[in-house]
Write a protein that holds these residues in place. Sequence first.
Motif, PDB file in Angstrom:
ATOM      1  N   VAL A   1      86.057  16.092   9.529  1.00 37.56           N
ATOM      2  CA  VAL A   1      87.108  17.062   9.836  1.00 37.56           C
ATOM      3  C   VAL A   1      88.386  16.596   9.147  1.00 37.56           C
ATOM      4  CG1 VAL A   1      88.428  18.178  11.662  1.00 37.56           C
ATOM      5  CG2 VAL A   1      86.035  17.557  12.061  1.00 37.56           C
ATOM      6  N   PRO A   2      88.892  17.325   8.190  1.00 38.34           N
ATOM      7  CA  PRO A   2      90.114  16.886   7.498  1.00 38.34           C
ATOM      8  C   PRO A   2      91.293  16.789   8.469  1.00 38.34           C
ATOM      9  CG  PRO A   2      89.001  18.623   6.264  1.00 38.34           C
ATOM     10  CD  PRO A   2      88.331  18.546   7.597  1.00 38.34           C
ATOM     11  N   GLY A   3      92.029  15.698   8.347  1.00 37.12           N
ATOM     12  CA  GLY A   3      93.184  15.489   9.196  1.00 37.12           C
ATOM     13  C   GLY A   3      92.893  14.837  10.522  1.00 37.12           C
ATOM     14  N   SER A   4      91.636  14.538  10.809  1.00 29.76           N
ATOM     15  CA  SER A   4      91.296  13.903  12.087  1.00 29.76           C
ATOM     16  C   SER A   4      91.592  12.408  12.028  1.00 29.76           C
ATOM     17  CB  SER A   4      89.831  14.143  12.419  1.00 29.76           C
ATOM     18  OG  SER A   4      88.998  13.595  11.405  1.00 29.76           O
ATOM     19  N   ASP A   5      91.629  11.768  13.188  1.00 33.14           N
ATOM     20  CA  ASP A   5      91.900  10.338  13.268  1.00 33.14           C
ATOM     21  C   ASP A   5      90.724   9.554  12.718  1.00 33.14           C
ATOM     22  OD1 ASP A   5      94.273  10.994  14.468  1.00 33.14           O
ATOM     23  OD2 ASP A   5      93.504  10.730  16.517  1.00 33.14           O
ATOM     24  N   MET A   6      91.065   8.478  12.018  1.00 33.29           N
ATOM     25  CA  MET A   6      90.036   7.629  11.431  1.00 33.29           C
ATOM     26  C   MET A   6      89.613   6.571  12.451  1.00 33.29           C
ATOM     27  SD  MET A   6      91.653   7.123   7.625  1.00 33.29           S
ATOM     28  CE  MET A   6      90.304   6.071   7.132  1.00 33.29           C
ATOM     29  N   PRO A   7      88.338   6.361  12.616  1.00 35.35           N
ATOM     30  CA  PRO A   7      87.881   5.344  13.593  1.00 35.35           C
ATOM     31  C   PRO A   7      88.226   3.939  13.094  1.00 35.35           C
ATOM     32  CG  PRO A   7      86.034   6.188  12.350  1.00 35.35           C
ATOM     33  CD  PRO A   7      87.205   7.028  11.945  1.00 35.35           C
ATOM     34  N   GLU A   8      88.416   3.045  14.041  1.00 34.25           N
ATOM     35  CA  GLU A   8      88.743   1.661  13.706  1.00 34.25           C
ATOM     36  C   GLU A   8      87.461   0.892  13.403  1.00 34.25           C
ATOM     37  OE1 GLU A   8      91.362  -2.076  15.497  1.00 34.25           O
ATOM     38  OE2 GLU A   8      90.930  -0.305  16.720  1.00 34.25           O
ATOM     39  N   ILE A   9      87.462   0.202  12.270  1.00 39.12           N
ATOM     40  CA  ILE A   9      86.311  -0.593  11.850  1.00 39.12           C
ATOM     41  C   ILE A   9      86.713  -2.062  11.835  1.00 39.12           C
ATOM     42  CG2 ILE A   9      85.318   1.294  10.517  1.00 39.12           C
ATOM     43  CD1 ILE A   9      86.471   0.072   8.016  1.00 39.12           C
TER      44      ILE A   9
END
Length: 995
Positions: free
Chosen positions: A527-535
């Motif tokens: 989904v463009p603009g969604s939060d990126m998960p922490e890796i």
Amino acid sequence: MEELPGQCNYLALGAARIQEIKLIVTKLEKCEHGGRAFQNLPRHMQRRTVSSNPKRLPRCLQERHMREGGANVKPSHRPRRKYRRRPSNLLAEYNRRQKDFVWLETHIWHAKRFHMKRQWGYALPDTPTCKGYRATLRAAKTSCLLQDVSYLCCIELEGPSMSLLDGLSCMMQPDSLALLNTSQVQHGQQWISVMLFEPGRQPYGALGDVDIQWHPKSSEMSETQLDNSKIWIWVHPSAHGHVIEALVQVFQLQKITIQSKDATTQETEMKMDGTKNIECDTTNEDVELKDKEGVCGTVEIMENLSNENAQNELLCTTLDDESVAENKKNVKHQKGRKDENTGSVDMLKLGKRNIPHERTPKYASSDNSITMTLLKDTLNRFRLTGPRSLSVLMAAFTPANIKPEPEDNIHSSCDKSNDSTQLWWKQCYHNEERVRGHHQQVSAWKKLASSHHFSRVVLPITIRDPRVTLPHKKGFFATLTADYVESIEHPDWPVVSPLYDRGLRDIITQSKEPDSLINKRRSQNLVPGSDMPEIPEENRLPILLLSRPPTFRKHGSGWDIVLAAGWGMSVWMPLVFCGGAAGGQQESQNLNMEMLSPMPPHLLPDTPAGSCYTTWLGEQRRIQFFRRPPASRYNFIKLGVQYPFYAPWKKLLQVWEPGTRDIFVLRDTRLLNGLAQQAGNATKAFKKCILKRKADNDLDEIPCKKLQMSLETTGEISSCSRDDASKGPHTEENPRKSHICDTQSKELPSHRCSIEELQKLSHGCLVMVKLILQYKGILEPCAMIYLPEEEDISTRENTMKPTDRKEGITELLHNDTQSEHRLKLKVEHNKIKGRIQHLRRKARSKVAREKDIVAAIQSGESIKKATADALDKIHEQNKEILAKYSSFQEEMENAWLMKINEPLQCCSRKIMGYIINGNFCQTLGRGAGIGWVALKPLLHFINLCKKISGKNVESSNEVQNDDNTVDAWRYAVLVRNPSSLQYHWAKMVIVVESQ
């Protein structure tokens, strides 16, 4: 070359025939091209632009220009724009342009949106191009004003705590030293702002306001590390050199020179990382870094190089010459890609910085017990001002999820340089205690929203990469309320941070991932603009949050962010996207007047930086004044203004106190509060203290009085607040109340004692005041503050009515004693100019008569040389006349101004001070300004007002009523702008909060 009919050499014809020939040529060309109009040049480039740069011609006319003699024009050696805009070339050009003035990491962002100015060795943003005075002030008052203050220079002192305190005690006043000795400041939980002085010269010899921050100590430190302490001192660049000289003198430090071997190793290591040869600018000494092949910084780099060389030799033996050449090109191309992916561009951007730590200038004492490191340009610092500053921080930053790493894995990973640089947080948070401390910091971060009154705290926190949590677009943010979070009473969180470790700071800077990798990860979101998960492999960034207290009417509070170098733009953009309005140097100067924020050293009259800046600013104003034509200039002689461009502080004090050699600004809060109460504008906390003191019949029974008298007898100054005054002196168990509360709430002794002390200090003393105009108008810089006479005050009190809005006091027009001298100079100058022109013309004609014209044309050098010799002979014979001719400009400028040796008090009212910054105050809705007045005329003015109002000096403990407009404007002085004869009534307020 084939010529058209009527086309000829224009130079051989007269000027009258040129236009006619152009018309003939145009008609012939129209006929030649079959009736089509000949393509003319654009109107704006017909003469100037094309004549200087023939490449600006249209392409269809460039060939004809070359046929008509344009081939002799020298081509430009500037590379094409396509070549210049390549990333590597563009970055090299940026580093070259930072030779004289260092750029901040946010310079390119500011240069597109701000007017820039170059000062103190930096290129700084001055004011926005798309925002006005009111927009930035509204942001500081109701929202969040964002400023890049990375130009503040950090100095690190390391040594035994007692030695550091003994040295700094020679440069501070007693009340500042008491704040430095408190336990919470020494444990690193709070920072303080104090004034530094030249050693042993207090209150004279002020250097500037500095921020002092102690490094915390952890339980993992060894005994030698626990014995030593570290202090960060943040200094304004205008006073950086003066503070360094004072510290070197106090601690007896000597500069440590960099060895050539270390420099060579450092340079080779940076080359292996994809960087170029970088020289250090801040040491003021050029350190030559020589290139030596085969020298490597680490064993791993040597092994990699040997493996690559072995592979190349194997390829050379098996392939023929053509394949070997192609293979070398491919290897070179792959190496370039590898350097770009490892963050070499980010390191090249820091080419002018002292990174890594080995490049920082260092000083040490003879026994190496105390060391000083100049961390200038190695740390970034951003300033947020306004009530929504914490909301912006909450929206921009997300705390990182730290998990403990087993110790075995940590020890094994420490041996590898790649793991240590990329996963530095695994080295730092390797045990449960550190992870628990991180969780406590995160919980305190969530509780701080409702604790706006808690000032000058230090909160370290490790956050996620701000580029990962960057919002998709700029938008509004939610304002935090007191009901949203819990409240806290005192800083009980651990303040240990990786940012204090010099080795970790370098790793944090060097291990930053390039923006291309972050953008690639963002593009893979479903989904463009969604939060990126922490890796787990995501970068973490440690920062320090420093809270600032309000300065005036609960305005001016905010937060400062300290972070490592290289992360400036990565943190700046989320702050802007989350609602921060960017400001520059002009906005800081506006906040000085609107919210009474602390003044930088170059604006103080008693600092070396202030005297240098005043001289430079006066010269700039003088140049700007004389650029105007004589008809547009103010006649300061008729206006009676002796110093229209700067304020002569020493001369002002010498008039009131003969024999004054040095000046100082009154900064004792206890005396300032007493003086403010005498002037009828004391702070609310001080008024409550006076009311409480007045209610008691016996002042000797007041505990605060006993405490104050006991501390005065022992030579100490009380720093207890209003709340703990009845509990006696503070102890180490609860030292917070001695310095957390504002200085305006300190208890004072009786006013008779304060008046006596002020009279003793009146020799060369200045007091900072804020003036508010009663009626219309604004205050200009260098406006004069006058001491009103007894008749002026009595007449004003009798006629003060709502319908009476006239200010009838005006200065009489002075006689212009220099008008005849200016006229005489101009007539004499014209005569000298005509005589010199006549002599030069006569010498040229004489040479022309003596020389043969035909021979002179054939040998042009002979007639030029003869003419030059004749002119030199004329100049030699008329040296005195030419000297007078060349000095005309300086003499004429001096004739437009009053002489410096004339008396300062030349007007009908006596000058008691000057305004340095004046404008229309948006918070008050009136014209206002900030300036300084001499203490002796100020005391005389207060006594005069009380005498006229019919009150006794002994009843000075009575508190004034703010609701009464007559009482509020009773202590009003006269102010006059340098460009006017009109005196204005202005209310005088003693500034206490910003001291």
